[in-house]
Design a protein around this motif. Structure first.
Motif, PDB file in Angstrom:
ATOM      1  N   LEU A   1       0.827  -1.203   0.000  1.00 35.90           N
ATOM      2  CA  LEU A   1       0.000   0.000   0.000  1.00 35.90           C
ATOM      3  C   LEU A   1       0.860   1.251   0.000  1.00 35.90           C
ATOM      4  CD1 LEU A   1      -2.673   1.573   0.320  1.00 35.90           C
ATOM      5  CD2 LEU A   1      -2.452   1.228   2.794  1.00 35.90           C
TER       6      LEU A   1
ATOM      7  N   TYR B   1       0.024  -3.518  -4.646  1.00 38.07           N
ATOM      8  CA  TYR B   1      -1.185  -3.430  -3.829  1.00 38.07           C
ATOM      9  C   TYR B   1      -2.374  -3.940  -4.631  1.00 38.07           C
ATOM     10  CZ  TYR B   1      -5.033  -1.543  -1.067  1.00 38.07           C
ATOM     11  OH  TYR B   1      -6.188  -1.413  -0.334  1.00 38.07           O
ATOM     12  N   GLN B   2      -3.070  -4.907  -4.092  1.00 37.49           N
ATOM     13  CA  GLN B   2      -4.208  -5.498  -4.790  1.00 37.49           C
ATOM     14  C   GLN B   2      -5.457  -5.422  -3.924  1.00 37.49           C
ATOM     15  OE1 GLN B   2      -4.016  -6.582  -7.967  1.00 37.49           O
ATOM     16  NE2 GLN B   2      -1.855  -5.987  -7.975  1.00 37.49           N
ATOM     17  N   ASP B   3      -6.553  -5.065  -4.555  1.00 35.73           N
ATOM     18  CA  ASP B   3      -7.865  -5.082  -3.914  1.00 35.73           C
ATOM     19  C   ASP B   3      -8.832  -5.645  -4.951  1.00 35.73           C
ATOM     20  OD1 ASP B   3     -10.363  -4.657  -2.859  1.00 35.73           O
ATOM     21  OD2 ASP B   3      -9.992  -2.594  -2.226  1.00 35.73           O
TER      22      ASP B   3
ATOM     23  N   ARG C   1     -11.694  -3.690  -6.334  1.00 33.38           N
ATOM     24  CA  ARG C   1     -11.462  -2.419  -7.031  1.00 33.38           C
ATOM     25  C   ARG C   1     -10.317  -2.564  -8.033  1.00 33.38           C
ATOM     26  NH1 ARG C   1      -9.452   1.242  -4.019  1.00 33.38           N
ATOM     27  NH2 ARG C   1     -10.376   3.001  -5.109  1.00 33.38           N
TER      28      ARG C   1
END
Length: 307
Positions: free
Chosen positions: A13, A89-91, A94
């Motif tokens: 992040l 960073y993975q979400d 989204r």
């Protein structure tokens, strides 16, 4: 968890915040490292480690960006962000928004913003931080941060394309583009390009590049269809890869060393912009960098021999 474990969990992040503010992989990594040093050296434990670290890396990135702007004003030729092959960073919920926010087009739009506007926009619209955390990060009141966000959104919306292409459409178009590029098929290339397509390279004066942007489907197709068959003849290879969340490729010399990256902006079923990063200073984080000048000389020699 220990301090180290907490930090490592949040490192993706922190890097992603810093990269979107700075547009530089190396500077983002340095900002994250400096954040760790400050965290490790602090004798008090923050109420929220995520808020503390995010605020720290944001403040560091803002300071770096302010000094970097002078260098960018003196930069030779067009300036592009350092290519990013994979956002750490993975979400999953989204994924599309995160990919779009790290595209070359989006990062260049962010260049229009002041450092504070850029930081507020990234924290709020990309990573959904609350205004209390954003205010603490940038050292402004929540009311001031809301005003900064309004201005930032206005600038971003003014430059955004009106229609977005879905991921599958972009990939299919990119596959046809790189097939045509490999074959030197000018007609096929032309059919994939928007009428006012731009071909632009960032060499920073440190690599061979076109003197200026090439504009128009006919001109761009002719340039690409003429140059790339010669590159392939001297064993230059390219591997299709996502570059900054968009379809693209990495070009390598016969020894596998990196020559440049290419990223495609796709809109309304056509390629609108082709951006290449050729400056060797911006490629080292991907792998060993080749000698683009030597490749250029070899191409010129091959063309002379065939005449």
């Amino acid at each position: 968890m220990s301090k180290v474990e907490e930090f490592e969990e949040l490192r993706p992040l922190l890097f992603s915040i810093a990269y979107r503010i700075l547009g530089s992989v190396a500077e983002a990594e340095d900002a994250v490292q400096e954040t760790w040093l400050r965290f490790d050296g602090s004798s008090t434990l923050p109420t929220s480690t995520k808020a503390f670290l995010s605020a720290t890396v944001t403040r560091i990135a803002i300071d770096v960006l302010r000094s970097a702007r002078v260098r960018r004003e003196e930069y030779v030729g067009p300036w592009f962000p350092e290519p990013l092959l994979s956002d750490p960073y993975q979400d999953p919920g989204r994924a599309a928004e995160l990919a779009d926010s790290v595209s070359m087009a989006a990062l260049l739009l962010l260049e229009r913003l002041s450092p504070l506007e850029r930081a507020v926009f990234v924290l709020r619209d990309v990573f959904a931080f609350g205004f209390d955390d954003i205010a603490a990060a940038v050292g402004r009141s929540e009311s001031a941060c809301r005003q900064l966000l309004v201005r930032a959104r206005r600038h971003m919306e003014d430059g955004r394309p009106r229609f977005a292409a879905d991921r599958q459409e972009r990939q299919e178009l990119a596959t046809r583009f790189f097939d045509a590029l490999k074959d030197g098929d000018v007609g096929a290339l032309q059919s994939l390009l928007a009428a006012d397509v731009h071909l632009v390279g960032d060499g920073g004066g440190k690599a061979p590049q076109l003197a200026r942007a090439v504009v128009g489907a006919d001109n761009v197709a002719r340039v690409l269809g003429t140059v790339f068959p010669w590159l392939i003849q001297i064993d230059v290879m390219f591997e299709p890869r996502e570059v900054n969340g968009q379809p693209g490729a990495i070009f390598r010399d016969r020894d596998g060393k990196i020559l440049h990256t290419m990223a495609l902006d796709v809109l309304d079923g056509q390629i609108q912009t082709i951006r290449s990063v050729i400056n060797p200073d911006k490629l080292g984080h991907i792998g060993p960098v080749g000698d683009a000048w030597a490749v250029d000389r070899e191409v010129k020699q091959a063309r002379r021999q065939q005449k």
